[in-house]
Scaffold this motif. Structure first.
Motif, PDB file in Angstrom:
ATOM      1  N   ALA A 236       8.319 -61.712  74.045  1.00  0.00           N
ATOM      2  CA  ALA A 236       7.627 -60.575  73.428  1.00  0.00           C
ATOM      3  C   ALA A 236       6.237 -60.947  72.941  1.00  0.00           C
ATOM      4  O   ALA A 236       5.311 -60.137  73.012  1.00  0.00           O
ATOM      5  N   ASP A 237       6.082 -62.181  72.453  1.00  0.00           N
ATOM      6  CA  ASP A 237       4.802 -62.539  71.831  1.00  0.00           C
ATOM      7  C   ASP A 237       3.800 -63.147  72.813  1.00  0.00           C
ATOM      8  O   ASP A 237       2.690 -63.502  72.426  1.00  0.00           O
ATOM      9  N   ASN A 238       4.171 -63.271  74.091  1.00  0.00           N
ATOM     10  CA  ASN A 238       3.242 -63.839  75.073  1.00  0.00           C
ATOM     11  C   ASN A 238       3.657 -63.381  76.463  1.00  0.00           C
ATOM     12  O   ASN A 238       4.042 -64.182  77.312  1.00  0.00           O
ATOM     13  N   HIS A 239       3.555 -62.082  76.692  1.00  0.00           N
ATOM     14  CA  HIS A 239       4.053 -61.537  77.952  1.00  0.00           C
ATOM     15  C   HIS A 239       2.899 -61.216  78.912  1.00  0.00           C
ATOM     16  O   HIS A 239       1.757 -61.025  78.480  1.00  0.00           O
ATOM     17  N   PRO A 240       3.193 -61.132  80.195  1.00  0.00           N
ATOM     18  CA  PRO A 240       2.155 -60.741  81.156  1.00  0.00           C
ATOM     19  C   PRO A 240       1.667 -59.323  80.875  1.00  0.00           C
ATOM     20  O   PRO A 240       2.404 -58.472  80.374  1.00  0.00           O
ATOM     21  N   THR A 241       0.429 -59.081  81.237  1.00  0.00           N
ATOM     22  CA  THR A 241      -0.096 -57.726  81.124  1.00  0.00           C
ATOM     23  C   THR A 241       0.404 -56.885  82.296  1.00  0.00           C
ATOM     24  O   THR A 241       0.939 -57.400  83.286  1.00  0.00           O
ATOM     25  N   LYS A 280       7.316 -57.313  65.967  1.00  0.00           N
ATOM     26  CA  LYS A 280       7.932 -57.981  67.110  1.00  0.00           C
ATOM     27  C   LYS A 280       8.528 -56.975  68.089  1.00  0.00           C
ATOM     28  O   LYS A 280       8.437 -57.145  69.313  1.00  0.00           O
ATOM     29  N   LEU A 281       9.130 -55.931  67.553  1.00  0.00           N
ATOM     30  CA  LEU A 281       9.709 -54.921  68.426  1.00  0.00           C
ATOM     31  C   LEU A 281       8.628 -54.131  69.159  1.00  0.00           C
ATOM     32  O   LEU A 281       8.850 -53.667  70.286  1.00  0.00           O
ATOM     33  N   ALA A 282       7.461 -53.969  68.532  1.00  0.00           N
ATOM     34  CA  ALA A 282       6.342 -53.310  69.220  1.00  0.00           C
ATOM     35  C   ALA A 282       5.832 -54.173  70.368  1.00  0.00           C
ATOM     36  O   ALA A 282       5.493 -53.658  71.448  1.00  0.00           O
ATOM     37  N   TRP A 283       5.754 -55.490  70.168  1.00  0.00           N
ATOM     38  CA  TRP A 283       5.372 -56.387  71.273  1.00  0.00           C
ATOM     39  C   TRP A 283       6.374 -56.280  72.417  1.00  0.00           C
ATOM     40  O   TRP A 283       6.004 -56.240  73.594  1.00  0.00           O
ATOM     41  N   GLN A 284       7.646 -56.258  72.051  1.00  0.00           N
ATOM     42  CA  GLN A 284       8.684 -56.147  73.073  1.00  0.00           C
ATOM     43  C   GLN A 284       8.564 -54.821  73.830  1.00  0.00           C
ATOM     44  O   GLN A 284       8.664 -54.781  75.068  1.00  0.00           O
ATOM     45  N   LYS A 285       8.363 -53.755  73.104  1.00  0.00           N
ATOM     46  CA  LYS A 285       8.214 -52.440  73.727  1.00  0.00           C
ATOM     47  C   LYS A 285       7.054 -52.444  74.718  1.00  0.00           C
ATOM     48  O   LYS A 285       7.191 -51.942  75.847  1.00  0.00           O
ATOM     49  N   GLU A 286       5.944 -53.015  74.327  1.00  0.00           N
ATOM     50  CA  GLU A 286       4.785 -53.077  75.216  1.00  0.00           C
ATOM     51  C   GLU A 286       5.119 -53.842  76.493  1.00  0.00           C
ATOM     52  O   GLU A 286       4.758 -53.424  77.605  1.00  0.00           O
ATOM     53  N   SER A 287       5.828 -54.964  76.367  1.00  0.00           N
ATOM     54  CA  SER A 287       6.180 -55.763  77.528  1.00  0.00           C
ATOM     55  C   SER A 287       7.050 -54.977  78.495  1.00  0.00           C
ATOM     56  O   SER A 287       6.814 -54.980  79.719  1.00  0.00           O
ATOM     57  N   TYR A 288       8.057 -54.307  77.980  1.00  0.00           N
ATOM     58  CA  TYR A 288       8.908 -53.488  78.832  1.00  0.00           C
ATOM     59  C   TYR A 288       8.115 -52.353  79.488  1.00  0.00           C
ATOM     60  O   TYR A 288       8.318 -52.032  80.673  1.00  0.00           O
ATOM     61  N   GLN A 289       7.203 -51.744  78.743  1.00  0.00           N
ATOM     62  CA  GLN A 289       6.397 -50.663  79.312  1.00  0.00           C
ATOM     63  C   GLN A 289       5.486 -51.177  80.426  1.00  0.00           C
ATOM     64  O   GLN A 289       5.279 -50.488  81.431  1.00  0.00           O
ATOM     65  N   PHE A 290       4.942 -52.376  80.253  1.00  0.00           N
ATOM     66  CA  PHE A 290       4.089 -52.947  81.298  1.00  0.00           C
ATOM     67  C   PHE A 290       4.880 -53.140  82.595  1.00  0.00           C
ATOM     68  O   PHE A 290       4.381 -52.885  83.694  1.00  0.00           O
ATOM     69  N   ALA A 338      11.871 -50.174  72.602  1.00  0.00           N
ATOM     70  CA  ALA A 338      11.482 -50.333  74.009  1.00  0.00           C
ATOM     71  C   ALA A 338      12.176 -49.327  74.910  1.00  0.00           C
ATOM     72  O   ALA A 338      11.628 -48.948  75.957  1.00  0.00           O
ATOM     73  N   TYR A 339      13.376 -48.894  74.547  1.00  0.00           N
ATOM     74  CA  TYR A 339      14.084 -47.910  75.380  1.00  0.00           C
ATOM     75  C   TYR A 339      13.237 -46.646  75.546  1.00  0.00           C
ATOM     76  O   TYR A 339      12.956 -46.202  76.663  1.00  0.00           O
ATOM     77  N   ASP A 340      12.830 -46.071  74.411  1.00  0.00           N
ATOM     78  CA  ASP A 340      12.014 -44.858  74.483  1.00  0.00           C
ATOM     79  C   ASP A 340      10.662 -45.141  75.122  1.00  0.00           C
ATOM     80  O   ASP A 340      10.094 -44.279  75.804  1.00  0.00           O
ATOM     81  N   GLY A 341      10.153 -46.355  74.930  1.00  0.00           N
ATOM     82  CA  GLY A 341       8.891 -46.713  75.556  1.00  0.00           C
ATOM     83  C   GLY A 341       8.977 -46.682  77.068  1.00  0.00           C
ATOM     84  O   GLY A 341       8.059 -46.203  77.753  1.00  0.00           O
ATOM     85  N   ILE A 342      10.070 -47.188  77.622  1.00  0.00           N
ATOM     86  CA  ILE A 342      10.258 -47.172  79.074  1.00  0.00           C
ATOM     87  C   ILE A 342      10.378 -45.737  79.571  1.00  0.00           C
ATOM     88  O   ILE A 342       9.721 -45.338  80.549  1.00  0.00           O
ATOM     89  N   VAL A 343      11.215 -44.938  78.902  1.00  0.00           N
ATOM     90  CA  VAL A 343      11.408 -43.556  79.328  1.00  0.00           C
ATOM     91  C   VAL A 343      10.096 -42.783  79.259  1.00  0.00           C
ATOM     92  O   VAL A 343       9.740 -42.045  80.184  1.00  0.00           O
ATOM     93  N   ASP A 344       9.341 -42.959  78.172  1.00  0.00           N
ATOM     94  CA  ASP A 344       8.064 -42.254  78.034  1.00  0.00           C
ATOM     95  C   ASP A 344       7.088 -42.667  79.132  1.00  0.00           C
ATOM     96  O   ASP A 344       6.322 -41.830  79.645  1.00  0.00           O
ATOM     97  N   THR A 345       7.109 -43.955  79.501  1.00  0.00           N
ATOM     98  CA  THR A 345       6.230 -44.425  80.573  1.00  0.00           C
ATOM     99  C   THR A 345       6.594 -43.756  81.889  1.00  0.00           C
ATOM    100  O   THR A 345       5.714 -43.269  82.621  1.00  0.00           O
TER     101      THR A 345
END
Length: 364
Positions: A236-241, A280-290, A338-345
């Protein structure tokens, strides 16, 4: 006793099942989750976990694909030379059939979770060639026609991008990769044949360069390889863009592979983690959305598989004791942001028609 699918689905609120539904609306072939036989689920925090877990897994709008986490590996499928046992793998294959899921099969030749005899035998090159061919023919042949894809060779690369010094490589060099793909193509000609590895998601990674080398090795030899599986065990704290994922997948596609998939996705977080740990959960959400957006934007990317979906059944804490909460459902079955982040994406990309502009039609 396992409850029937209709009963399991009745346990779920109607609005909860969205991942595969919206992935397909955005143009992907599937959104799935690996699963294991109940005996291999490491942690069940309370007895009712199984019925809730099974209900979420069963719903086709949530997950349209699955992979057996362990049951098709060499340790279970050929415990003695020439003696095959498909019991463990059939549990998940049966679940896939019962719940209408695409079955991705995993993994034919891998240096880990081998039957002990494979590593203790003093191999001659001819004997090991014969053993690889027999194993692939036996296992892929057993599931012939049921696997959408096979992870034919898994994790053949070391951390520096060179070939891993496995029992297979030490005896045969990179010839074992060719043998495995040739045997898989003969045993299950309708399945997509993948090379699968971790750490191959960033365009400048030495392991990404190694994965491209494997694709070229097979292509140059005239041996069929249909796909590259990016495991995507991410931090989560160092994920690919998102652009990292896009550039990497486009580079694989440029080599002539038909498909790319995220095959074992999880995004681990340094513990302790609670639902209130918003950063931390926001970082994780971003990674899943990417990952979700990149897969939609690259026409060769067919789908995404979580490496299980329920935190207590994740492999992460066993291997990385200071990490956890890598999946989309917490222990109490509340969902990660991250669940809602993926669905929203997926919803956004579906509304924009992003996939429709770029993607080809998938063969059935």
């Amino acid at each position: 006793m396992r409850l029937p699918t209709s009963t399991l689905l009745a346990l779920l609120p109607l609005a909860s099942c969205q991942l595969d539904y919206w992935a397909k609306k955005a143009g992907l072939k599937y959104f799935g989750a690996a699963t294991d036989t109940p005996g291999f689920r490491e942690r069940a925090p309370f007895p009712q976990s199984y019925s809730k877990y099974d209900a979420i897994f069963a719903d086709p709008k949530e997950f349209g694909q699955t992979t057996p986490t362990n049951g098709q590996k060499w340790l279970f499928t050929e415990p003695e030379p020439g003696v095959f046992n498909f019991t463990e793998g059939e549990v998940v294959a049966g679940l896939a059939a019962a719940t209408g899921k695409i079955l991705r099969c995993h993994a034919l030749v891998w240096h880990s979770q081998l039957a002990p005899w494979v590593e203790t035998t003093e191999w001659t090159p001819d004997a090991l060639r014969a053993a690889i061919k027999r194993h692939v023919a036996g296992v892929a042949g057993h599931w012939k026609g049921r696997c959408y894809a096979w992870d034919v060779v898994n994790e053949a690369l070391d951390e520096d991008g060179t070939y891993r010094k496995s029992v297979f490589y030490n005896v045969l060099g990179d010839e074992y990769i060719k043998l495995a793909f040739q045997a898989a193509a003969e045993a299950d000609p309708g399945a997509k044949l993948y090379y699968n590895d971790y750490g191959i998601e960033r365009p400048a990674s030495v392991k990404t360069a190694g994965a491209k080398r494997i694709v070229k090795l097979l292509k140059d030899a005239g041996i069929r390889i249909d796909g590259v599986g990016m495991q995507a065990h991410l931090h989560a704290d160092n994920h690919p863009t998102m652009q990292d994922h896009v550039d990497t997948m486009e580079a694989y596609a440029a080599l002539g592979v038909e498909e790319i998939a995220f095959t074992e996705l999880d995004v681990r977080i340094k513990v302790p983690v609670t639902p209130k740990n918003e950063t931390k959960l926001a970082w994780q959400k971003e990674s899943y959305q990417f990952v979700a957006e990149a897969c939609v934007r690259v026409k060769a990317c067919v789908g995404i598989t979580l490496w299980d979906f329920y935190d207590p059944f994740s492999w992460i804490p066993d291997v990385f004791p200071d990490n956890g909460s890598a999946l989309l459902w917490f222990e109490d079955f509340t969902k990660h942001p991250a669940y809602d982040g993926i669905v929203d994406t997926f919803k956004r990309l579906a509304a924009n028609g992003t996939r429709a502009v770029t993607t080809r039609r998938f063969r059935a």
